[in-house]
Design a protein around this motif. Structure first.
Motif, short mmCIF file in Angstrom:
data_model
loop_
_atom_site.label_atom_id
_atom_site.label_comp_id
_atom_site.label_asym_id
_atom_site.label_seq_id
_atom_site.Cartn_x
_atom_site.Cartn_y
_atom_site.Cartn_z
N SER A 169 59.39 9.92 70.01
CA SER A 169 59.46 11.01 69.04
C SER A 169 60.31 12.15 69.57
O SER A 169 61.14 12.72 68.85
N ASN A 176 55.49 15.01 65.99
CA ASN A 176 54.98 13.68 66.32
C ASN A 176 54.85 13.46 67.82
O ASN A 176 54.11 12.58 68.27
N THR A 226 51.30 14.24 68.22
CA THR A 226 50.30 13.64 67.32
C THR A 226 50.31 12.12 67.31
O THR A 226 49.45 11.51 66.67
N THR A 227 51.27 11.48 68.01
CA THR A 227 51.33 10.02 68.05
C THR A 227 51.31 9.55 69.49
O THR A 227 51.50 10.33 70.43
N THR A 228 51.11 8.25 69.66
CA THR A 228 51.10 7.68 71.01
C THR A 228 52.51 7.46 71.55
O THR A 228 52.71 7.42 72.76
N LYS A 229 53.51 7.37 70.66
CA LYS A 229 54.89 7.16 71.10
C LYS A 229 55.57 8.52 71.27
O LYS A 229 56.54 8.86 70.58
N ARG A 230 55.06 9.29 72.21
CA ARG A 230 55.52 10.66 72.37
C ARG A 230 56.96 10.72 72.84
O ARG A 230 57.74 11.56 72.37
#
Length: 246
Positions: A224, A214, A217-221
């Motif tokens: 994660s 994640n 793959t997500t904006t909240k790196r």
């Protein structure tokens, strides 16, 4: 009755909870139903779900990617929603459909739960979870279910609008997921089989590395990544310093 402060109740919520105690006089606890988190479709009793679908009691919804991967690896839950498999990592009461039926369970979500007053004459919440007690509700209700019946009334609906401000840091949260998850598992299953232990560790590590992916793959790196670190530290800590069981 226990309710989180980020919930909004259906006007009949309390009526439906109390009705459950009338219908099941031996019930020690009754949970409500969070109705705003998933989209379900009624498809009837003979439906054959696809891999990426979850089906229960005539209803289907899109299954989470983590569960789809677990299915592919033969690591999916083998119990009904609200029951803890021998290897833990089951499906919560959130996997019960909006059927307006009442289902027997052995776990309730703490923020939408209720209990008979007499329960607290002999049962208390564990001091292990003091502070931000992740899975405190699971521990309490799993222990309580050994003494009597618990139910979820899916007609007692409410909306849950998550507020993350009360959570600890992502690192601490990740560590709690693993250590508190191990504690709850072993409270319920004191002596799990070797196969169950292997599955618990396999699923725990699988979910941990999914959290790492994640990061990309997500904006909240950052969240994660630090949760991944917390989960890894929590897992390694079990080798040297496991939580003390009562």
């Amino acid at each position: 009755m226990f309710l989180d402060d980020d919930t909004i109740l259906d006007p009949r919520y309390f009526e439906e909870i109390l009705k459950t105690y009338d219908l099941f006089p031996a019930a020690l606890g009754v949970g409500g139903y969070i109705a705003n988190e998933d989209e379900w479709d009624f498809v009837g009793p003979n439906y054959q779900p696809q891999l990426k679908e979850y089906y229960y009691d005539g209803w289907k919804k899109k299954d989470g990617s983590r569960f789809v991967l677990r299915k592919r690896l033969g690591l999916d839950s083998d119990t009904k929603p609200g029951f803890l498999p021998e290897f833990s990592h089951g499906r919560s009461v959130g996997f019960l459909p909006p059927s307006d039926k009442i289902y027997e369970v052995e776990q309730l979500m703490g923020g939408v739960s209720s209990f008979r007053k007499s329960v607290f004459e002999t049962f208390q919440f564990s001091t292990y979870f003091e502070g931000y007690g992740l899975y405190e509700d699971a521990d309490f209700t799993l222990r309580l279910s050994k003494a009597g019946k618990l139910y979820v009334n899916t007609a007692a609906k409410l909306g849950h609008f998550h507020d993350s401000s009360g959570r600890p840091s992502q690192y601490r949260y990740g560590k709690m997921v693993v250590r508190n998850g191990w504690y709850v598992w072993r409270i319920k299953h004191r002596h799990p089989s070797f196969k169950a232990q292997a599955k618990w560790h396999s699923i725990t590590l699988l979910l941990t590395f999914i959290r790492l992916t994640n990061t990309f793959t997500t904006t909240k790196r950052e969240d994660s990544f630090f949760e991944f670190l917390g989960r890894m530290v929590g897992w390694f800590s079990l080798l040297l310093n496991r939580p003390q069981l009562p």
